[in-house]
Design an enzyme around this catalytic site. Sequence first.
Site, PDB file in Angstrom:
ATOM      1  N   ASN A 152       0.858  -1.167   0.000  1.00 37.13           N
ATOM      2  CA  ASN A 152       0.000   0.000   0.000  1.00 37.13           C
ATOM      3  C   ASN A 152       0.910   1.237   0.000  1.00 37.13           C
ATOM      4  O   ASN A 152       1.743   1.392   0.897  1.00 37.13           O
ATOM      5  CB  ASN A 152      -0.863  -0.044   1.264  1.00 37.13           C
ATOM      6  CG  ASN A 152      -1.825   1.130   1.341  1.00 37.13           C
ATOM      7  OD1 ASN A 152      -1.577   2.201   0.794  1.00 37.13           O
ATOM      8  ND2 ASN A 152      -2.926   0.909   2.025  1.00 37.13           N
ATOM      9  N   ASP A 210       1.074   8.498  -9.345  1.00 36.61           N
ATOM     10  CA  ASP A 210      -0.051   8.417 -10.297  1.00 36.61           C
ATOM     11  C   ASP A 210      -1.134   7.505  -9.729  1.00 36.61           C
ATOM     12  O   ASP A 210      -1.343   6.395 -10.208  1.00 36.61           O
ATOM     13  CB  ASP A 210       0.452   7.896 -11.654  1.00 36.61           C
ATOM     14  CG  ASP A 210      -0.642   7.890 -12.703  1.00 36.61           C
ATOM     15  OD1 ASP A 210      -1.608   8.670 -12.562  1.00 36.61           O
ATOM     16  OD2 ASP A 210      -0.543   7.093 -13.657  1.00 36.61           O
ATOM     17  N   CYS A 245      -6.465  11.761 -11.403  1.00 35.89           N
ATOM     18  CA  CYS A 245      -7.367  11.485 -12.537  1.00 35.89           C
ATOM     19  C   CYS A 245      -8.824  11.584 -12.089  1.00 35.89           C
ATOM     20  O   CYS A 245      -9.714  11.055 -12.740  1.00 35.89           O
ATOM     21  CB  CYS A 245      -7.060  10.142 -13.182  1.00 35.89           C
ATOM     22  SG  CYS A 245      -7.245   8.753 -12.070  1.00 35.89           S
TER      23      CYS A 245
HETATM   24  N1  SAH Z   1       0.955   4.880 -13.455  1.00 39.71           N
HETATM   25  C1  SAH Z   1       0.310   3.734 -14.057  1.00 39.71           C
HETATM   26  C2  SAH Z   1      -1.168   3.707 -13.836  1.00 39.71           C
HETATM   27  C3  SAH Z   1      -1.597   3.699 -12.374  1.00 39.71           C
HETATM   28  S1  SAH Z   1      -3.172   3.003 -12.125  1.00 39.71           S
HETATM   29  C4  SAH Z   1       0.666   3.683 -15.536  1.00 39.71           C
HETATM   30  O1  SAH Z   1       1.214   4.654 -16.063  1.00 39.71           O
HETATM   31  O2  SAH Z   1       0.386   2.671 -16.174  1.00 39.71           O
HETATM   32  C5  SAH Z   1      -3.284   2.928 -10.414  1.00 39.71           C
HETATM   33  C6  SAH Z   1      -2.575   1.758  -9.780  1.00 39.71           C
HETATM   34  O3  SAH Z   1      -2.626   1.962  -8.362  1.00 39.71           O
HETATM   35  C7  SAH Z   1      -3.147   0.377 -10.003  1.00 39.71           C
HETATM   36  O4  SAH Z   1      -2.158  -0.453 -10.530  1.00 39.71           O
HETATM   37  C8  SAH Z   1      -3.580  -0.139  -8.613  1.00 39.71           C
HETATM   38  O5  SAH Z   1      -3.268  -1.508  -8.420  1.00 39.71           O
HETATM   39  C9  SAH Z   1      -2.723   0.691  -7.726  1.00 39.71           C
HETATM   40  N2  SAH Z   1      -3.228   0.996  -6.373  1.00 39.71           N
HETATM   41  C10 SAH Z   1      -4.450   1.415  -6.009  1.00 39.71           C
HETATM   42  N3  SAH Z   1      -4.479   1.722  -4.694  1.00 39.71           N
HETATM   43  C11 SAH Z   1      -3.236   1.485  -4.213  1.00 39.71           C
HETATM   44  C12 SAH Z   1      -2.615   1.631  -2.936  1.00 39.71           C
HETATM   45  N4  SAH Z   1      -3.290   2.114  -1.886  1.00 39.71           N
HETATM   46  N5  SAH Z   1      -1.316   1.302  -2.820  1.00 39.71           N
HETATM   47  C13 SAH Z   1      -0.617   0.827  -3.875  1.00 39.71           C
HETATM   48  N6  SAH Z   1      -1.136   0.696  -5.110  1.00 39.71           N
HETATM   49  C14 SAH Z   1      -2.432   1.023  -5.273  1.00 39.71           C
END
Ligand code: SAH
Length: 404
Positions: free
Chosen positions: A286, A307, A347
């Site tokens: 996380n 992101d 986003c």
């Molecule tokens: N930067 C990426 C897209 C990110 S999408 C690209 O360019 O392709 C968001 C991502 O955050 C997803 O892979 C999801 O698994 C992850 N995610 C969501 N909540 C999260 C958290 N609390 N900790 C870690 N990862 C998380």
Amino acid sequence: MNATAELILKPGKERSLRRRHPWLYDTAIGRVAGAPAAGETVAVRSHDGQWLAWAAYSPSSTLRARCWSFTESERIDAAWLAARVKEAVGRRAHLAAASDALRLLFGEADGLPGMIADRYADQLVVQFQAAGVEAHRDALLDALVAATGCANVFDRSDSAGRAREGLAPAFGVARGAEPPPRIAIREHQRRAWVDVRRGHKTGYYIDQRDNRELAAALAGRAQAQLGRPASALNCFCYTGAFSVALAAGGGDVLSIDSSAEALALAQENWLLNGLAGPAGQWQCANVFDALRALRADQRSFDLIVLDPPKFAASHHHVERAARAYKDINLSALRLLAPGGYLLTFSCSGAIGVELFQKIVAGAVIDAGVDAQLLRRLAAGEDHPLRMTHPEGEYLKGLLLQRLS
Ligand code: SAH
């Protein structure tokens, strides 16, 4: 043929349509003349009978109609739809040099409300997110195949928005053959595997193309300034597209995501790009916790990418989302070395550019650092914003540099 059904608006509710805003909520409608089916084209009229627009009716949704056209002489038929598709595809032709992963149709921005079409090499992936485009599914698919020459179309209409439109999820081959388990795409000098069945959205975050190119350039710039590889941290790395860009720019990258499945594909993407050394550094965690742990370990980074997924699903979640954005940006700024770069994104459509900048400014103040905003960032040109439809804006980012 039956007479065209009509939506007669309440007094004053014609104003947004006169400004060519494409959405009509149930609360604006005074009366429905006729019995239009879901997705049927209706005429929209002001309370005193003036013609305003052709729209697709969506009886299940509070967003009761989405406008196709503000020109009365137009007819919304297969030829009209095919012309919109052909124009939209044509407007993106110059982007083929940058990538073979492109968004070809972006809903309201391209005059086809609710329609998404992405291209991954020779595979098309579509999402029909509104009753109107669903009703014209075959015409739109025919037009897409004709405009692109791609025979294979996969339908990923499995997102949550369909339920609001009274539509069941749709998932599977829409035209041609089954897609392979993964498709290799090219983005600038880099490559990536895309799984169109299981990947997020239609498989890949096409919208970040330009910002990944910027990340690669910043890694190179930082290396030149430091005289050693820049240490980079990519948070919410998904399938590692920013990680690969940072590494290609010479960065030494630690990537974090909570999805083991995404990280597995990320590692394959690392190999696909022939990146040297161990298969990168990946952490399944996380991000909120991981950033605190990195601080406890007194780590610092020259370049950080944040992101995250959409924290605010709607306007109801803005406050909670703002706290979450503040939290990760504060943690990231505490890890950023003097002179280091932070690429931070949101986003969430419900969080506007100004609010996002305010949140990040708050994080800068609380982190006790000084920083400059070098650039505002957005989605690539294949995700345009229709000027009459500001709700279409979703991805926003800031490039900050911490001052020494
Ligand atoms: N930067 C990426 C897209 C990110 S999408 C690209 O360019 O392709 C968001 C991502 O955050 C997803 O892979 C999801 O698994 C992850 N995610 C969501 N909540 C999260 C958290 N609390 N900790 C870690 N990862 C998380």
